[in-house]
Design an enzyme around this catalytic site. Structure first.
Site, mmCIF file in Angstrom:
data_model
loop_
_atom_site.group_PDB
_atom_site.id
_atom_site.type_symbol
_atom_site.label_atom_id
_atom_site.label_comp_id
_atom_site.label_asym_id
_atom_site.label_seq_id
_atom_site.Cartn_x
_atom_site.Cartn_y
_atom_site.Cartn_z
ATOM 1 C CG PHE A 14 0.140 4.838 3.629
ATOM 2 C CD1 PHE A 14 -1.043 4.886 4.354
ATOM 3 C CD2 PHE A 14 0.785 3.617 3.505
ATOM 4 C CE1 PHE A 14 -1.576 3.745 4.929
ATOM 5 C CE2 PHE A 14 0.258 2.465 4.077
ATOM 6 C CZ PHE A 14 -0.929 2.535 4.795
ATOM 7 C CB THR A 28 -0.936 0.015 1.217
ATOM 8 O OG1 THR A 28 -1.791 -1.120 1.138
ATOM 9 C CG2 THR A 28 -1.796 1.265 1.247
#
Ligand code: PEP
Ligand code: MN
Length: 624
Positions: A531, A529
């Site tokens: 960010f 992921t």
């Protein structure tokens, strides 16, 4: 021995135990492990264990069955983090120490420091007192060399490390450097160990040429027993019968050390191999094996180096190695942070209202969630964290100055973009100032003692279920979605039902003292992921590599092509292009672009002007 105390021991009874130990000449530490209070002591003050066990307030006594005591993991179950200036050794970020073998002259050092700093080293190395095999070889510049190292710290904001070869140099190294190194040849120079144990500066302790791991840890014990707990262990290769490398790098020392001691361990592949070409492969392996950092010899002109030129990397080789490590580190749940020092400075020197405490970062969810982990990874441990319940609250908190930074997930390598955050980036006038990528691993977490077969109901974030589909399909579980993975773990803990489990990261299991029933159950292990960090203003943190923009074009043939051509004409690489519907204008779209350039740099002003001509709407989200 470890004296485990009853939870309700009175202060008086505790003081009595401490004074028995003190009077008996023991060195002791108070330890708190998973809520238990323990006194760890290096001796028994002349009493048998039964004596302590019979004292009021003592639950039991556990012998520490290793020769080393203070350095043992039993005495200090958590990893020790050692602060060196703005750098924390032993945390989630890989600490790379780089520089030449020896300080030779000012030009060489300043040129090398500038390069290694630029490519991501966070501590600078250089020997001023060189322990050379031959008395006729260059012996180092002495105090003049130390002064040059101090200038590196002033100029580039990098802490510096140098080797001490005799206690007689103690005053000098104290004056100029941040970390003192005890070299391989001095690992068992016990007077030197006692001396650095009293200096009050972190010590980098190399493993001796023929030392066992236990002998090495006993040397660390000397330093801790003098009151200095800040020891960084450095494996640099040991003597074997193998002549193809200068030494044999013992990478298996990493997991062994991690088990035996709480001290951080770094790897020096330069002295281990002695050959430039062998340094990068072993550095990559060291990170994959779980090292907390690396010490690498880099020289601006290795062919003319006065010592260890053959093993010193050219700056360009170091740059390439750092990029490789940047990719490898997240696989083992660590990070190489190219902005480490700049960011630490920018956060530290941020303007804040009168009386305001340090910087504050807002994230979604609970402690132990992936967002929380990403926050710690990005900012280190010197930021105050603020947990909120929705992505919009993160943007609000930053806008309203309740937080200086917000951290939001923007895309996942399996499930794609987090559209809500793209929309919020468009709506709010905040800046992207940084990004961080985390590998997402899921585990089945349950109550201690429970087994996978006991589970009937499982809680997680819906993405958690999606990402563990194959594993879940093998079981007949009731799935209960909640707002984040860490909350799922807290929830099952609070309910206390052993037939319930959660899908979450291992941090959440640690925080809530729950058990991992099965590890790594995500369908695809290449699950990352990304960010982004948002703030009200750009950070003054040096050169930017990447920019994010949003734009829209008129609805006529070739208009997107025209905009894209501006980047192509300037040789700028796009790393992401995504379209989002414009709210209230059916079938019209905004384009979100990430590119490899700092579009706010003055040199690219003409590019932005041209882009403005080709677009109906243009917003620079930030460069970072
Ligand atoms: C050094 O780091 O420059 C050095 C001399 O290393 P070692 O003590 O490991 O040989
Ligand atoms: Mn060297």
């Amino acid at each position: 021995m470890l004296i485990v105390l009853e939870p309700e021991i009175s202060q008086e009874n505790k003081n009595r135990i401490l004074s028995i130990l003190r009077e008996g000449g023991c060195i002791f530490r108070e330890i708190s492990d998973a809520g238990q209070n323990i006194i760890g002591s290096t001796g028994n003050a002349g009493h048998p264990p039964e004596y302590f066990e019979s004292l009021p307030g003592v639950a039991r006594v556990v012998p520490v069955n290793t020769a080393f005591k203070l350095v043992s993991r039993q005495m200090h179950p958590e990893d020790t983090r050692i602060r060196v200036g703005d750098v924390s050794v032993g945390g989630d970020r890989i600490v790379v120490i780089a520089g030449p073998c020896a300080v030779e002259n000012r030009e060489q050092i300043m040129a090398t420091a500038q390069q290694v700093r630029r490519y991501g080293a966070v501590i600078f190395r250089g020997g001023a007192f060189k322990p050379r095999t031959s008395p006729y070889a260059f012996q180092g510049m002495g105090e003049e060399g130390l002064k040059i190292l101090a200038e590196v710290r002033e100029t580039y904001g990098m802490p510096v490390v140098t080797e001490i070869t005799t206690p007689a140099q103690a005053d000098l190294v104290m004056k100029y450097v941040d970390v003192v190194q005890v070299g391989a040849r001095n690992m068992q120079n016990f007077e030197l160990l006692k001396c650095v144990g009293r200096l009050g500066k972190p010590v980098l302790l190399k493993r001796g040429l023929s030392a066992t791991i236990e002998e090495w840890l006993m040397s660390a014990e000397y330093i801790l027993s003098e009151g200095n707990d800040d020891v960084i262990l450095c494996e640099r290769g040991i003597r074997t019968f193998e002549p193809y490398t200068r030494n044999t790098l013992d990478l298996s020392a990493i997991p062994v050390i991690k088990n035996l001691t709480h001290l951080p361990v770094i790897i020096d592949p330069s002295h281990a191999t002695g050959i430039r070409e062998k340094v990068s492969p072993m550095a990559r392996a060291a990170v994959a094996a779980g090292a907390d950092g690396l010490m690498i010899e880099v020289h601006n002109d290795p062919d003319r180096a006065l010592s260890d030129g053959a093993q010193s990397l050219y700056p360009a080789q170091f740059a390439k190695l750092m990029r490789d490590l940047y990719v490898i580190a997240p696989v083992v749940d660590k990070q190489v942070d190219f902005g480490y020092l700049d960011k630490a400075r920018a956060v530290e020197h941020m303007e804040r209202p009168e009386g305001g405490e340090g910087g504050r970062a807002a994230f979604l969810g609970e402690i132990g969630s992936n967002s929380h982990k990403a926050c710690i990874r990005y900012f280190g441990d010197r930021i105050n964290l603020m947990s909120v319940n929705t992505f919009r609250e993160i943007f609000e908190a930053v806008k309203e100055e309740q937080a200086d930074f917000g951290l939001v997930p923007i895309e996942n390598s399996l499930s794609g973009s987090v559209h809500e955050n793209y929309d919020l980036l468009l709506e709010y006038d905040l800046r992207i100032v940084g990004e961080i990528m985390l590998r997402v691993e899921h585990n089945l977490i349950g109550h201690p003692g429970a087994g996978v077969d006991d589970i009937a109901r499982v809680y997680s974030h819906p993405q958690g279920f999606q990402q563990c589909r194959q594993y879940i399909d093998r079981h007949n579980w009731e799935l209960m979605p909640v707002s984040d993975t860490a909350r799922a773990v807290r929830h099952i803990k609070e309910r206390g039902d052993t037939s319930e489990a959660a899908l979450a990261g291992k941090e959440a299991a640690e925080i809530y003292d729950m058990a991992i029933l099965e590890e790594g159950i995500e369908t695809n292990p290449r699950n990352y992921t990304r960010f982004v960090v948002v703030a009200r203003h750009p950070l003054a943190n040096g050169k930017k590599e990447k920019s994010s923009l949003i734009f829209s074009t008129g609805n006529k043939p070739g208009s997107l092509f025209e905009a894209m051509k501006v980047f192509a004409d300037n040789g700028i690489n796009l790393v992401k292009l995504e379209s989002r519907p414009i709210h209230g204008k059916p079938w019209e779209y905004m384009f979100y672009v990430d590119l490899e350039a700092d579009v706010e740099d003055d040199s690219l002003a003409p590019l932005l002007d041209r882009l403005l001509e080709k677009t109906d709407y243009l917003k620079v989200l930030g460069s970072y």
